[in-house]
Design a protein around this motif. Structure first.
Motif, PDB file in Angstrom:
ATOM      1  N   VAL A 199       0.831  -1.196   0.000  1.00  9.97           N
ATOM      2  CA  VAL A 199       0.000   0.000   0.000  1.00  9.97           C
ATOM      3  C   VAL A 199       0.873   1.255   0.000  1.00  9.97           C
ATOM      4  N   TYR A 200       1.787   1.264   0.952  1.00  7.61           N
ATOM      5  CA  TYR A 200       2.527   2.485   1.194  1.00  7.61           C
ATOM      6  C   TYR A 200       3.481   2.876   0.060  1.00  7.61           C
ATOM      7  N   THR A 201       4.317   1.932  -0.394  1.00  5.16           N
ATOM      8  CA  THR A 201       5.272   2.339  -1.430  1.00  5.16           C
ATOM      9  C   THR A 201       4.580   2.560  -2.759  1.00  5.16           C
ATOM     10  N   GLU A 202       3.697   1.643  -3.128  1.00  2.00           N
ATOM     11  CA  GLU A 202       3.151   1.718  -4.474  1.00  2.00           C
ATOM     12  C   GLU A 202       2.141   2.842  -4.637  1.00  2.00           C
ATOM     13  N   ILE A 203       1.383   3.128  -3.592  1.00  2.00           N
ATOM     14  CA  ILE A 203       0.328   4.120  -3.767  1.00  2.00           C
ATOM     15  C   ILE A 203       0.713   5.475  -3.186  1.00  2.00           C
ATOM     16  N   TYR A 204       1.611   5.464  -2.211  1.00  2.00           N
ATOM     17  CA  TYR A 204       1.863   6.704  -1.483  1.00  2.00           C
ATOM     18  C   TYR A 204       3.247   7.288  -1.739  1.00  2.00           C
ATOM     19  N   HIS A 205       4.268   6.509  -1.512  1.00  2.00           N
ATOM     20  CA  HIS A 205       5.640   7.022  -1.546  1.00  2.00           C
ATOM     21  C   HIS A 205       6.144   7.246  -2.982  1.00  2.00           C
ATOM     22  N   HIS A 206       6.009   6.245  -3.829  1.00  2.00           N
ATOM     23  CA  HIS A 206       6.549   6.354  -5.187  1.00  2.00           C
ATOM     24  C   HIS A 206       5.947   7.484  -6.024  1.00  2.00           C
ATOM     25  N   PRO A 207       4.636   7.656  -6.010  1.00  2.00           N
ATOM     26  CA  PRO A 207       4.070   8.744  -6.824  1.00  2.00           C
ATOM     27  C   PRO A 207       4.643  10.117  -6.448  1.00  2.00           C
ATOM     28  N   GLN A 208       4.927  10.305  -5.156  1.00  2.00           N
ATOM     29  CA  GLN A 208       5.499  11.591  -4.739  1.00  2.00           C
ATOM     30  C   GLN A 208       6.910  11.756  -5.299  1.00  2.00           C
ATOM     31  N   GLU A 209       7.673  10.688  -5.225  1.00  2.00           N
ATOM     32  CA  GLU A 209       9.042  10.748  -5.760  1.00  2.00           C
ATOM     33  C   GLU A 209       9.026  10.986  -7.271  1.00  2.00           C
ATOM     34  N   ASP A 210       8.086  10.358  -7.959  1.00  2.00           N
ATOM     35  CA  ASP A 210       8.000  10.545  -9.409  1.00  2.00           C
ATOM     36  C   ASP A 210       7.738  12.010  -9.761  1.00  2.00           C
ATOM     37  N   LEU A 211       6.888  12.671  -8.988  1.00  2.00           N
ATOM     38  CA  LEU A 211       6.596  14.090  -9.242  1.00  2.00           C
ATOM     39  C   LEU A 211       7.841  14.954  -9.022  1.00  2.00           C
ATOM     40  N   VAL A 212       8.585  14.643  -7.958  1.00  2.00           N
ATOM     41  CA  VAL A 212       9.796  15.409  -7.658  1.00  2.00           C
ATOM     42  C   VAL A 212      10.824  15.209  -8.770  1.00  2.00           C
ATOM     43  N   LEU A 213      10.960  13.956  -9.220  1.00  2.00           N
ATOM     44  CA  LEU A 213      11.938  13.679 -10.278  1.00  2.00           C
ATOM     45  C   LEU A 213      11.576  14.403 -11.579  1.00  2.00           C
ATOM     46  N   ALA A 214      10.297  14.471 -11.885  1.00  2.00           N
ATOM     47  CA  ALA A 214       9.860  15.155 -13.107  1.00  2.00           C
ATOM     48  C   ALA A 214      10.302  16.621 -13.082  1.00  2.00           C
ATOM     49  N   LYS A 215      10.232  17.237 -11.921  1.00  2.00           N
ATOM     50  CA  LYS A 215      10.678  18.623 -11.781  1.00  2.00           C
ATOM     51  C   LYS A 215      12.201  18.714 -11.881  1.00  2.00           C
ATOM     52  N   LEU A 216      12.880  17.753 -11.280  1.00  2.00           N
ATOM     53  CA  LEU A 216      14.350  17.763 -11.322  1.00  2.00           C
ATOM     54  C   LEU A 216      14.847  17.623 -12.760  1.00  2.00           C
ATOM     55  N   GLU A 217      14.116  16.850 -13.566  1.00  2.00           N
ATOM     56  CA  GLU A 217      14.500  16.659 -14.966  1.00  2.00           C
ATOM     57  C   GLU A 217      14.503  17.993 -15.712  1.00  2.00           C
ATOM     58  N   ILE A 218      13.627  18.894 -15.295  1.00  2.00           N
ATOM     59  CA  ILE A 218      13.559  20.211 -15.934  1.00  2.00           C
ATOM     60  C   ILE A 218      14.647  21.127 -15.381  1.00  2.00           C
ATOM     61  N   ARG A 219      14.806  21.130 -14.056  1.00  2.00           N
ATOM     62  CA  ARG A 219      15.729  22.075 -13.400  1.00  2.00           C
ATOM     63  C   ARG A 219      17.197  21.682 -13.514  1.00  2.00           C
ATOM     64  N   ASP A 220      17.472  20.387 -13.426  1.00  2.00           N
ATOM     65  CA  ASP A 220      18.855  19.923 -13.467  1.00  2.00           C
ATOM     66  C   ASP A 220      18.921  18.541 -14.131  1.00  2.00           C
ATOM     67  N   PRO A 221      18.881  18.539 -15.474  1.00  2.00           N
ATOM     68  CA  PRO A 221      18.834  17.256 -16.198  1.00  2.00           C
ATOM     69  C   PRO A 221      20.008  16.335 -15.856  1.00  2.00           C
ATOM     70  N   ALA A 222      21.192  16.911 -15.616  1.00  2.00           N
ATOM     71  CA  ALA A 222      22.359  16.074 -15.310  1.00  2.00           C
ATOM     72  C   ALA A 222      22.159  15.323 -13.998  1.00  2.00           C
ATOM     73  N   ALA A 223      21.656  16.043 -12.992  1.00  2.00           N
ATOM     74  CA  ALA A 223      21.405  15.414 -11.695  1.00  2.00           C
ATOM     75  C   ALA A 223      20.316  14.347 -11.826  1.00  2.00           C
ATOM     76  N   ALA A 224      19.297  14.675 -12.617  1.00  2.00           N
ATOM     77  CA  ALA A 224      18.194  13.723 -12.805  1.00  2.00           C
ATOM     78  C   ALA A 224      18.699  12.463 -13.501  1.00  2.00           C
ATOM     79  N   LYS A 225      19.640  12.656 -14.440  1.00  2.00           N
ATOM     80  CA  LYS A 225      20.197  11.509 -15.157  1.00  2.00           C
ATOM     81  C   LYS A 225      20.957  10.602 -14.207  1.00  2.00           C
ATOM     82  N   LYS A 226      21.650  11.230 -13.262  1.00  2.00           N
ATOM     83  CA  LYS A 226      22.412  10.453 -12.277  1.00  2.00           C
ATOM     84  C   LYS A 226      21.471   9.590 -11.411  1.00  2.00           C
TER      85      LYS A 226
END
Ligand SMILES: [Fe+2]
Ligand SMILES: [Fe+2]
Length: 187
Positions: free
Chosen positions: A47-74
């Motif tokens: 419940v927790y990782t699949e529905i709660y934790h991961h979606p939040q991380e995915d949103l943060v990563l999407a923003k990081l891809e825009i702000r700092d693509p190199a860091a996101a690639k890492k």
């Protein structure tokens, strides 16, 4: 604060992984682990990782891809890693079901499956703590966090609420209590 919450959740997950590891050691010594504890941990991850934790991380990563693509690639593909994590979790659930149903399954394979899950989860958390969270804190702008927050709350998903956090706290408390009871019985 999203990253604070995600980090706190990592610490909680680490506690659950240690409990799972302890139960596994009992299993390895041909003892009877507390399957109620193990099942509770599996459900928590489901419940927790699949529905709660991961979606939040995915949103943060999407923003990081825009702000700092190199860091996101890492950081790499979190979506893929999360997907593999879910597959490992399903193997754990399957192995435990097989043991409980007295189906033929080698103790060694059960051990491998659960160990593999614990190890990958720990490595994943370590990577996120080391590469992902600091990069996001550095690169994201205040408006990014506002947008992520509103994306999380606008769907009015009851999971992203204080009530949900309380539920998760309660589940964790229950797991800890079950573990303590099991521990007391063993002595
Ligand atoms: Fe993750
Ligand atoms: Fe994470």
């Amino acid at each position: 604060m999203i990253i604070e919450r995600l980090s706190r959740e990592h610490r909680n997950v680490e506690v659950l992984l240690s409990i799972l590891e302890r139960e596994l050691e009992i299993f390895d010594r041909s003892g009877r682990p507390d399957y109620e504890v193990i099942r509770a941990i599996i459900s928590y991850f489901e419940v927790y990782t699949e529905i709660y934790h991961h979606p939040q991380e995915d949103l943060v990563l999407a923003k990081l891809e825009i702000r700092d693509p190199a860091a996101a690639k890492k950081v790499g593909s979190l979506a893929l890693e999360h997907q593999k994590g879910s597959q490992r979790l399903r193997r754990v659930a399957g192995a435990i079901d097989a043991v409980l149903a007295d189906r033929e399954i080698l103790r060694d394979s059960v051990d491998n499956i659960i160990r593999d899950f614990i190890e990958h989860e720990r490595r994943h958390i370590m990577m996120e703590d080391r590469d992902f969270f600091p990069a996001a804190l550095k690169a994201l702008e205040p408006q990014d966090w506002t947008e992520i927050n509103s994306a999380l709350t606008s769907c009015e998903d009851p999971l992203f609420s204080d009530a949900a956090e309380e539920t998760f706290d309660a589940v964790r408390a229950l797991i800890l209590q079950l573990e303590q009871e099991a521990e007391a019985e063993r002595h």
